[in-house]
Every structure is written in C-alpha cells, then in structure tokens.
Design a protein around this motif. Sequence first.
Motif, mmCIF file in Angstrom:
data_model
loop_
_atom_site.group_PDB
_atom_site.id
_atom_site.type_symbol
_atom_site.label_atom_id
_atom_site.label_comp_id
_atom_site.label_asym_id
_atom_site.label_seq_id
_atom_site.Cartn_x
_atom_site.Cartn_y
_atom_site.Cartn_z
ATOM 1 N N LYS A 238 0.604 -1.257 -0.174
ATOM 2 C CA LYS A 238 0.377 -0.265 0.183
ATOM 3 C C LYS A 238 0.982 1.319 0.022
ATOM 4 O O LYS A 238 0.450 2.624 -0.717
ATOM 5 C CB LYS A 238 -1.058 -0.504 1.225
ATOM 6 N N ARG A 239 2.106 1.326 0.858
ATOM 7 C CA ARG A 239 2.971 2.224 0.765
ATOM 8 C C ARG A 239 3.600 2.803 -0.407
ATOM 9 O O ARG A 239 3.527 4.052 -1.288
ATOM 10 C CB ARG A 239 3.696 2.220 2.008
ATOM 11 N N GLN A 242 0.259 2.898 -3.807
ATOM 12 C CA GLN A 242 -0.542 3.404 -2.833
ATOM 13 C C GLN A 242 -2.389 3.300 -3.185
ATOM 14 O O GLN A 242 -3.305 3.520 -3.719
ATOM 15 C CB GLN A 242 -1.052 4.883 -3.917
ATOM 16 N N MET A 243 -1.951 1.671 -3.083
ATOM 17 C CA MET A 243 -3.340 1.188 -3.110
ATOM 18 C C MET A 243 -3.139 -0.862 -2.526
ATOM 19 O O MET A 243 -2.193 -0.527 -2.575
ATOM 20 C CB MET A 243 -4.042 0.612 -4.643
#
Length: 254
Positions: A238-239, A242-243
């Motif tokens: 996620k980092r 961005q998802m």
Amino acid sequence: MIVDDEEVIRLGLEKIISKMDLDVTVIGSFGNGMDALNQLSKYNPGEVDCLITDIKMPMMDGLRLIEHVREKLDRLAIIVLSGFSEFEYARQALRFGVMDYLLKPIDKMQLYELLKLLKSKAVNDNGTMSMKAAEDTGDWADHEAGEHYVVDQIKGFLDKEYDKNFELERLAETTGMSPSYISRLFKSTTGHTITDYLIEVRIEKAKQFLVDHPDLKNYQISQLVGYSDPVYFNKLFKRMVQMTPKDYKKRNTK
C-alpha cells in the motif's frame, strides 16, 4: 575486431554493428584469441579502434588475448563479452584496462552507446588518442567499468533471488567484495539502497502475480515474493503502490 568462439554471437554482432549509423567497420571476426592476436599483430597503434572479445575460448582465452594486446596496443579500447557466471574472469580483465563489458545476451543500445562514445573521442593527426581521451579511457578501466559490472551483478542476483531471505553477506560473497563496500557502491551508482531496490523488485513481482494469477490468495503472493508476514506485505504494498493488493487486483483484472 570481434572475438568469440560462438559463431552465432559473432555473426549477430557483425549484423548489429553493420546496421548502426556510426560508420563502424568490422575488420576481423575470429573464433579464438590466437587467430585474433595474429591478425592484431599486423596493425600499428591507432589502426584498430576497438576489440570486442569473449572471455572463455579455445586455444587462447580472452584474458590471455587482452594481456598480449596490451603489450603492443596499450591504448586500444577493449570491450569484454561476459555472462554473470564469469564475474571472476571479468574482474581480472578489468585489471588490464578494459573499457567496459557487455553481458550476454547483448544489449544493442549499450553496444551502440559504447561505440558512439568511442567515435566521439578526440583523435590527433597520428591516429592515436589525445591525452585527454587516453586519461578518460583509463578512468573507465579503473572505476566505471568495474563498478557498473558489480552493480549489474547485484541487480541480476536480486532479480532472480527476490523470494529468498536477503543476506548482505551472501551477496558480498557472490561479488567477492565486502558488504560495506557494495552497499556504498550500489547507493552511489543507483541512488537507491540495495534494500530499496529489492523492495521495488518484490512489489513489481507481486503486481505480476496479482494480475496474472488472480486466484492466488494474498498470503500466498506474500510468500512468493519473499515476505512471510502477509500483514507487513500488505502495508508495504500500500505504501509503494498507493493502494492495497486487493484494490490493485480489482483495478487491473477483468
């Protein structure tokens, strides 16, 4: 001049070079170092611009060829053809002042850039390199060629072993250099730490798994790319992307 015991590689290089817009001529193509050396001995300094040679060959290998060539043509630009498994041989070749190396299979653009760089070097009326060009060639031999080889070797290792537990000491053993040295070298050359590069490789592999194998569970993909903790993998993904992996799969699969 091209020297390689594999005819397919020699012919391939000749074809690639002939199609370049650099006005470069292949003056000889040989299957071993002995035949190449016999032909090179007929030339004076400045009459040959570049030698592209393999390392492992019958009769006379690339290292012996380079050693003999340096006795007479000490400023001849030499490019070594190499595989990852021949790192120790290539490292020895660097001591003889080779300009750079090409990993097999040959990267056409890398070869083009090297030959273009050679063409751009200042040449005086006698057909020999200017002092500045000679100094630059020496710089390549002592620093850039060796450093590029080590960094590419590290990348190649991580690209293949991304799913294994990362051990800097093991990587250092593979390159024959100290852990602290390869860490500094990799960071100064690429702008990224070795760990950062490995994370990028693992996340890119995870993306591939998510799209190509949508039936795989999140924890399975986590293990496939080297993370035993799926929760940590989820946060890391996620980092970086961005998802979440789940959202990425939804967005990229039908």
